[in-house]
Design a protein around this motif. Structure first.
Motif, PDB file in Angstrom:
ATOM      1  N   LEU A 127       0.855  -1.187   0.000  1.00  0.00           N
ATOM      2  CA  LEU A 127       0.000   0.000   0.000  1.00  0.00           C
ATOM      3  C   LEU A 127       0.891   1.236   0.000  1.00  0.00           C
ATOM      4  CD1 LEU A 127      -3.108   0.464   0.339  1.00  0.00           C
ATOM      5  CD2 LEU A 127      -2.652   0.770   2.760  1.00  0.00           C
ATOM      6  N   PRO A 128       0.610   2.214  -0.864  1.00  0.00           N
ATOM      7  CA  PRO A 128       1.439   3.429  -0.874  1.00  0.00           C
ATOM      8  C   PRO A 128       1.401   4.139   0.478  1.00  0.00           C
ATOM      9  CG  PRO A 128      -0.003   3.353  -2.795  1.00  0.00           C
ATOM     10  CD  PRO A 128      -0.437   2.249  -1.887  1.00  0.00           C
ATOM     11  N   ASP A 129       2.516   4.700   0.877  1.00  0.00           N
ATOM     12  CA  ASP A 129       2.595   5.415   2.160  1.00  0.00           C
ATOM     13  C   ASP A 129       1.581   6.551   2.241  1.00  0.00           C
ATOM     14  OD1 ASP A 129       4.621   3.752   3.105  1.00  0.00           O
ATOM     15  OD2 ASP A 129       6.217   5.100   2.436  1.00  0.00           O
ATOM     16  N   THR A 130       1.337   7.222   1.107  1.00  0.00           N
ATOM     17  CA  THR A 130       0.370   8.330   1.120  1.00  0.00           C
ATOM     18  C   THR A 130      -1.021   7.854   1.516  1.00  0.00           C
ATOM     19  OG1 THR A 130      -0.018   8.042  -1.240  1.00  0.00           O
ATOM     20  CG2 THR A 130       1.576   9.720  -0.603  1.00  0.00           C
ATOM     21  N   ILE A 131      -1.369   6.639   1.133  1.00  0.00           N
ATOM     22  CA  ILE A 131      -2.673   6.071   1.491  1.00  0.00           C
ATOM     23  C   ILE A 131      -2.641   5.573   2.937  1.00  0.00           C
ATOM     24  CG2 ILE A 131      -4.377   4.287   0.954  1.00  0.00           C
ATOM     25  CD1 ILE A 131      -4.129   6.490  -1.222  1.00  0.00           C
ATOM     26  N   LEU A 133      -0.864   6.540   5.462  1.00  0.00           N
ATOM     27  CA  LEU A 133      -0.793   7.619   6.450  1.00  0.00           C
ATOM     28  C   LEU A 133      -2.162   8.226   6.777  1.00  0.00           C
ATOM     29  CD1 LEU A 133       2.475   9.434   5.305  1.00  0.00           C
ATOM     30  CD2 LEU A 133       2.111   8.118   7.410  1.00  0.00           C
ATOM     31  N   ILE A 134      -3.107   8.125   5.861  1.00  0.00           N
ATOM     32  CA  ILE A 134      -4.444   8.643   6.092  1.00  0.00           C
ATOM     33  C   ILE A 134      -5.100   7.960   7.288  1.00  0.00           C
ATOM     34  CG2 ILE A 134      -6.791   8.727   5.107  1.00  0.00           C
ATOM     35  CD1 ILE A 134      -5.353   8.998   2.359  1.00  0.00           C
ATOM     36  N   PHE A 135      -4.773   6.697   7.508  1.00  0.00           N
ATOM     37  CA  PHE A 135      -5.444   5.912   8.541  1.00  0.00           C
ATOM     38  C   PHE A 135      -4.647   5.772   9.824  1.00  0.00           C
ATOM     39  CE2 PHE A 135      -6.837   4.542   4.355  1.00  0.00           C
ATOM     40  CZ  PHE A 135      -8.174   4.864   4.464  1.00  0.00           C
ATOM     41  N   ASP A 136      -3.407   6.279   9.841  1.00  0.00           N
ATOM     42  CA  ASP A 136      -2.586   6.212  11.069  1.00  0.00           C
ATOM     43  C   ASP A 136      -2.983   7.274  12.072  1.00  0.00           C
ATOM     44  OD1 ASP A 136      -1.232   4.011  10.187  1.00  0.00           O
ATOM     45  OD2 ASP A 136       0.448   5.155   9.375  1.00  0.00           O
TER      46      ASP A 136
END
Length: 136
Positions: A127-131, A133-136
């Motif tokens: 999964l791309p980090d940009t995606i 990070l949205i859920f962290d």
């Protein structure tokens, strides 16, 4: 993940087209998946993911569902709310709610699991980090 842990990712408005209708005079059931798809693509593109076969890694749907509560009729504008959560190593779950503009009634809801895939090998990709990070 419980519904309380879902994060609203996008809300979009989509005009119902005359061609979305079926012989019964309401939006055909397959079109609801197109409305969910449009919301998903808008969200992915807003996060920097191009949905294109020319990209080396891209999102694909491996499972999708929809529950229909009431028929949508032309003319109307649908509102699709897209939620996300449960990121895995290579995938993320998304959920959808479909309303008709000007009404509070829920017309349909659904879900889709999106997996990132290496377009050259057909195998899953992180999964791309940009995606993520949205859920962290």
């Amino acid at each position: 993940m419980s519904e309380d842990n879902r994060k609203l990712l996008l809300e979009t408005r989509i005009p119902v087209r005359w061609g979305d209708m079926d012989a019964y005079g309401h939006v055909n059931n397959t079109i609801y998946f197109r409305y969910f798809e449009q919301a998903r693509v808008e969200w992915l593109e807003s996060q920097g993911s191009r949905v294109s076969p020319e990209e080396p890694v891209g999102p694909v749907i491996i499972n999708a569902s929809c529950t229909f509560y009431a028929p949508v009729n032309y003319p109307a504008t649908v509102i699709v709310k897209m939620y996300g959560g449960e990121p895995g190593r290579t995938s993320v779950m998304t959920w959808y709610e479909l309303f008709v503009e000007g009404e509070d009634r829920l017309y349909a809801d659904g879900a889709a699991k999106t997996v990132w895939m290496d377009t050259r090998t057909g195998k899953s990709s992180p999964l791309p980090d940009t995606i993520r990070l949205i859920f962290d």
